[in-house]
Design a protein around this motif. Sequence first.
Motif, PDB file in Angstrom:
ATOM      1  N   TRP A  97       0.874  -1.207  -0.001  1.00 20.95           N
ATOM      2  CA  TRP A  97      -0.032   0.158  -0.026  1.00 20.95           C
ATOM      3  C   TRP A  97       0.919   1.098  -0.159  1.00 20.95           C
ATOM      4  O   TRP A  97       1.953   1.078   0.349  1.00 20.95           O
ATOM      5  CB  TRP A  97      -0.788  -0.010   1.119  1.00 20.95           C
ATOM      6  N   ARG A  98       0.308   2.372  -0.466  1.00 18.63           N
ATOM      7  CA  ARG A  98       0.801   3.640  -0.417  1.00 18.63           C
ATOM      8  C   ARG A  98      -0.420   4.662  -0.212  1.00 18.63           C
ATOM      9  O   ARG A  98      -1.538   4.495  -0.539  1.00 18.63           O
ATOM     10  CB  ARG A  98       1.568   4.173  -1.896  1.00 18.63           C
ATOM     11  N   GLU A 153      -5.858   8.792   0.140  1.00 16.23           N
ATOM     12  CA  GLU A 153      -6.041   7.910  -0.745  1.00 16.23           C
ATOM     13  C   GLU A 153      -5.154   6.624  -0.454  1.00 16.23           C
ATOM     14  O   GLU A 153      -4.067   7.028   0.184  1.00 16.23           O
ATOM     15  CB  GLU A 153      -5.461   8.489  -2.125  1.00 16.23           C
ATOM     16  N   ARG A 166      -3.490   3.584  -2.471  1.00 22.18           N
ATOM     17  CA  ARG A 166      -3.007   3.096  -3.572  1.00 22.18           C
ATOM     18  C   ARG A 166      -2.282   1.705  -3.285  1.00 22.18           C
ATOM     19  O   ARG A 166      -1.539   1.531  -2.525  1.00 22.18           O
ATOM     20  CB  ARG A 166      -2.226   4.004  -4.520  1.00 22.18           C
ATOM     21  N   GLU A 186      -8.164   4.967 -12.667  1.00 22.40           N
ATOM     22  CA  GLU A 186      -6.978   4.801 -11.901  1.00 22.40           C
ATOM     23  C   GLU A 186      -7.108   3.625 -11.126  1.00 22.40           C
ATOM     24  O   GLU A 186      -7.432   3.646  -9.839  1.00 22.40           O
ATOM     25  CB  GLU A 186      -6.715   6.114 -10.869  1.00 22.40           C
ATOM     26  N   ASP A 211      -5.013   1.394  -9.774  1.00 20.30           N
ATOM     27  CA  ASP A 211      -4.143   1.257  -8.636  1.00 20.30           C
ATOM     28  C   ASP A 211      -4.638   2.071  -7.478  1.00 20.30           C
ATOM     29  O   ASP A 211      -4.293   1.861  -6.048  1.00 20.30           O
ATOM     30  CB  ASP A 211      -2.756   2.012  -8.846  1.00 20.30           C
ATOM     31  N   LEU A 212      -5.807   3.069  -7.674  1.00 17.38           N
ATOM     32  CA  LEU A 212      -6.465   3.714  -6.371  1.00 17.38           C
ATOM     33  C   LEU A 212      -7.273   2.852  -5.892  1.00 17.38           C
ATOM     34  O   LEU A 212      -8.653   2.748  -6.657  1.00 17.38           O
ATOM     35  CB  LEU A 212      -6.889   5.170  -6.873  1.00 17.38           C
ATOM     36  N   THR A 219     -10.715   5.474  -0.990  1.00 21.60           N
ATOM     37  CA  THR A 219     -10.274   6.790  -0.421  1.00 21.60           C
ATOM     38  C   THR A 219     -11.060   6.848   0.951  1.00 21.60           C
ATOM     39  O   THR A 219     -12.165   6.186   1.030  1.00 21.60           O
ATOM     40  CB  THR A 219     -10.749   8.024  -1.446  1.00 21.60           C
TER      41      THR A 219
END
Length: 323
Positions: free
Chosen positions: A30-31, A42, A44, A93, A95-96, A99
């Motif tokens: 994760w990021r 967010e 990602r 997106e 990879d997202l 949120t």
Amino acid sequence: MRTAVLDATTLETFVSAAVAAPSIHNTQPWRFRLDPDTLTLEIRAAAQRGLRHIDPTGRALHMSVGCAVLNMRIAVAHFGWEPVARLLPRPDEPDLLATVRLGGSARPSSHTSLYDAVWRRHSSRFPFSECPPPSSVLTELAEAAHSEGALLHRLTPGRANSVLNLTREAEHRNTTDASRAMESRRWVGEAQGTGLGMPPEVLGPQDFLDRIPMRDFRAHRHAEVLSAQPFEKRPSITVLSTAHDRRTDWLRAGQALERVLLVATAQGIRASLLHQALEWPDLRDQLVPLTDARRSHAQMVIRLGYGPQGPSTPRAGNALLPQ
């Protein structure tokens, strides 16, 4: 009480809470990034930490991120904001994955009561006592899963043995499949100085009588070289499942799994995750009929009981992306 503004210390706490979540092989895939204009965090996917052979579809990666989302929701509520979560919010997106927006003042909920458990929870891969968790606690765990859109089934001893047999077959396949074995071994080595992967002290022993097929992360082909101890004779086995099997369901399953684990932690119950059979489609398909949830999809096998807390796995450094 909610802080007046989102300061750096509080933001770091949100991310640290999310990072405390479990992840397959402790890959921490994760990021995080903050949109300061909308006060939205967010989450990602860190695709480079995916397990290409063990988790080719990314299902376990999504579940891992789902666990992190639940922890972040709990931390946000603890500090007084209402966590407003969205899954896969932008199709362009991929990879997202989620949120979490900081909404108005938090409503009373079970989020805040689990905040302390976020920091104490970790898997125990050690023998449990012969005393099973009481039915009242198992009912509470099932309610925790249901609140996140999943089902948690406690298996009868006979069906638990069938699930353990499937897990044993999967473990055998994992240790004899060269690509999967190499990938697993790499994530044992990754723990050295990186904060990722599985350090040797958390791996735990094997079951001396082979009742419970604990994962051998080093994928030895000869079990006699592994340390072994007697495990409980009648393990308490549960299966977490969802009605569908889409990416959103994997993320919901991760949130449900983490809520179950946090409630268990708050009740003094240890947990270890038996994921091996879920890594082989034919074996995974055989798990669902054993739960009587024939129209659902198995997402995790959980062993529950009383026993040693066991050592915690490390965590990597700051996972917060630049704004």
